[in-house]
Enzyme design. Structure first.
Site, PDB file in Angstrom:
ATOM      1  N   HIS A 130     -43.359 -31.171 -35.312  1.00  0.00           N
ATOM      2  CA  HIS A 130     -41.959 -30.222 -34.680  1.00  0.00           C
ATOM      3  C   HIS A 130     -42.594 -28.843 -33.956  1.00  0.00           C
ATOM      4  CE1 HIS A 130     -45.508 -28.775 -37.740  1.00  0.00           C
ATOM      5  NE2 HIS A 130     -45.115 -26.824 -36.851  1.00  0.00           N
ATOM      6  N   ASP A 160     -44.390 -35.763 -39.979  1.00  0.00           N
ATOM      7  CA  ASP A 160     -44.413 -35.061 -38.907  1.00  0.00           C
ATOM      8  C   ASP A 160     -45.707 -34.945 -37.670  1.00  0.00           C
ATOM      9  OD1 ASP A 160     -43.990 -32.538 -38.144  1.00  0.00           O
ATOM     10  OD2 ASP A 160     -44.977 -31.613 -39.598  1.00  0.00           O
ATOM     11  N   GLY A 235     -48.076 -21.213 -35.572  1.00  0.00           N
ATOM     12  CA  GLY A 235     -48.825 -21.505 -33.788  1.00  0.00           C
ATOM     13  C   GLY A 235     -50.770 -21.804 -34.931  1.00  0.00           C
ATOM     14  N   ASN A 236     -50.648 -22.028 -36.045  1.00  0.00           N
ATOM     15  CA  ASN A 236     -51.666 -22.595 -36.822  1.00  0.00           C
ATOM     16  C   ASN A 236     -51.410 -24.510 -36.645  1.00  0.00           C
ATOM     17  OD1 ASN A 236     -52.599 -20.422 -37.750  1.00  0.00           O
ATOM     18  ND2 ASN A 236     -54.483 -21.648 -37.553  1.00  0.00           N
ATOM     19  N   SER A 237     -49.948 -25.171 -36.157  1.00  0.00           N
ATOM     20  CA  SER A 237     -49.297 -26.402 -37.449  1.00  0.00           C
ATOM     21  C   SER A 237     -50.312 -26.845 -35.972  1.00  0.00           C
ATOM     22  CB  SER A 237     -48.244 -25.921 -37.240  1.00  0.00           C
ATOM     23  OG  SER A 237     -47.422 -25.459 -37.678  1.00  0.00           O
ATOM     24  N   GLY A 290     -52.015 -61.371 -28.148  1.00  0.00           N
ATOM     25  CA  GLY A 290     -51.481 -62.300 -28.337  1.00  0.00           C
ATOM     26  C   GLY A 290     -52.987 -62.599 -29.700  1.00  0.00           C
TER      27      GLY A 290
END
Length: 492
Positions: A130, A160, A235-237, A290
């Protein structure tokens, strides 16, 4: 005759007592004068100290002080690998916009921001999906304050998580990796992030609980999260959750709206498994060597070769099931993530140096890579985009296993929808990003190769009304594509 009366020498005794008294007074006076002198000296020293503002112990170093706590050391260890992500995205902001109006009033530009963690010195960064979703131009501020750009490489919206590549000319420091397998409720944790735009904000708390399932909306939920009391803000995400040793044990993802000291992070072992799967899917679309591998998510779990395709470059070089991969190129390999990252920038046709251990000996091999069947000029992704209007990626086997377990289904595999073309047959049927395509017209779509075979089948080129099956929010749904007939000589 009486003896003379002897008078005591009064005057002599008085003089002696006076002398002793005076001596005592003198001693007391000396002591008082000494105390006064000491006080004066102390005051003068304090005044001098205040006047000159000199530290009392100028030679003492911070490292000799108890101020340099384990928290300070942990932040110092991990901070250089934390980056700040920002950019603009377009969103629909009015009812008209949501209804699909084309006037500009239905859309607006918003500034997005978040945090990321460097997992590879070449500039590969993990963050929340996000944070970078629909961002037109991802900008990155590094620890030293320099600003550069980044490209989205792979994403898993349902979990997420996203992988971006930062444009850098020199190696970046990587985050020390811990494990989430032995976390303890009550242990200290530290969060670092771009809180409200204040870069590299550090907060501390404890692990409040483990194994939390947190629903967000109809299309997004989180499973098996770490609940923490450290301060998490917008903003910490995407930023790291650290243990007291400065190792990443989770990726900060969400807060409880309206609550205090209730925030959540995705456990690092889960993050590593998902990100590795994302990278494997990306690599599979570009090149083929392979072989398939097995290994765990933790650093040091190791990686062994599980299967070698007959007549593949790996088989021709003599690789065998059971071989333990210890190095790819110049990169040591300790787990599946290391192996996947090592292949990330390999090009089709390039020979990959691989070192393996077998029966106590180390073998040095060079395995050629070939273009993936999904990456040729007439690849099925382009055909799917043109014919039914979707782009898709294979769902990892571990993800399908979990899905089947929760739904009690036997699905062999599926394709994760990453994009839907407006006005296409898929869009008209309501297919969404995040859906898992299980099959079309009675055939399963467990791989990109399956999709290629279906779309190139003569029956499909006649333009039938093709039934499809998808999984959405753990429910199996179906619909019908009305496909246009295609001339055999037309290439998409």
């Amino acid at each position: 005759m009486r003896p003379p009366i002897l008078h005591a020498p009064t005057n002599g005794r008085f003089r002696n007592a006076t002398t002793q008294w005076l001596r005592r007074i003198a001693k007391v006076g000396f002591a008082l004068s000494m105390m006064t002198a000491i006080d004066a000296t102390s005051v003068n020293a304090q005044v001098a100290s205040l006047t000159s503002f000199e530290p009392a112990t100028a030679s003492r170093r911070v490292t000799d002080s108890r101020r340099e706590t384990p928290t300070v050391l942990a932040v110092r260890r991990a901070s250089p690998s934390v980056v700040n992500l920002h950019g603009q995205k377009t969103i629909r902001s009015t009812a008209a916009g949501l209804a699909g109006a084309t006037d500009g009033g239905g859309f607006r530009q918003v500034n997005g921001m978040g945090t990321g963690v460097v997992i590879d010195p070449r500039g590969y960064v993990i963050t929340n999906y996000h944070v970078v979703e629909d961002v037109d131009n991802i900008r990155v501020t590094l620890h030293d304050g320099s600003v550069t750009s980044a490209e989205l490489i792979a994403a898993r919206p349902r979990n997420d998580l996203a992988l971006v590549k930062v444009d850098v000319k020199s190696d970046l420091p990587t985050v020390p990796r811990g494990t989430s397998s032995d976390l303890m409720v009550g242990e200290s944790v530290i969060a670092i992030g771009n809180a409200y735009g204040y870069v590299h904000t550090c907060t501390q708390g404890i692990i409040s609980a483990l194994h939390r399932d947190v629903p967000v909306n109809d299309t997004q939920d989180y499973e098996d999260l770490i609940q923490i009391s450290a301060g998490i803000n917008p903003g910490n995400s995407g930023g790291p959750l650290l243990n007291i040793d400065g190792e990443i044990i989770g990726v900060n993802v969400a807060v409880r709206v309206g609550a205090q000291q209730i925030a959540f992070a995705i456990p690092i072992d889960q993050v590593v498994e998902i990100v590795t799967s994302m990278i494997d899917e990306h690599n599979t679309e570009r090149l083929d060597i392979g072989l398939r591998t097995n290994g765990g998510p933790r650093d040091g779990d190791g990686i062994t070769i599980a299967h070698v395709s007959a007549s593949s470059p790996a088989a021709q070089e003599g690789l065998k099931p059971g071989d333990r991969v210890v190095r790819v190129g110049s990169r040591p390999v300790d787990d599946r993530l290391d192996f996947s990252l090592a292949l990330l920038q390999m090009r089709p046709g390039q020979r990959v140096p691989i070192a393996v251990e077998r029966d106590g000996s180390t073998l040095e091999l060079a395995v050629a890579t070939t273009p993936s069947k999904a990456s040729d000029a007439n690849n099925p992704s382009d055909t799917a985009w043109a014919v039914i209007g979707i782009r898709a990626k294979p769902v990892s086997q571990s993800t399908m296993n979990r899905l089947n377990s929760r739904m009690r289904t036997p699905y062999r595999g599926g394709l994760y929808i990453t994009s839907v073309r407006p006005g296409s047959a898929a869009a008209e049927q309501g297919i969404q990003v995040g859906d898992v395509l299980l099959g079309i017209h009675g055939w399963q779509t467990a791989s990109i190769g399956d999709l290629a075979g279906i779309l190139e089948h003569p029956d499909m080129k006649k333009g039938p009304r093709a039934k499809f099956y998808i999984v959405r929010r753990e429910q199996t749904l179906y619909g019908h594509f009305q496909l246009a007939s295609r001339d055999e000589n037309v290439r998409h």
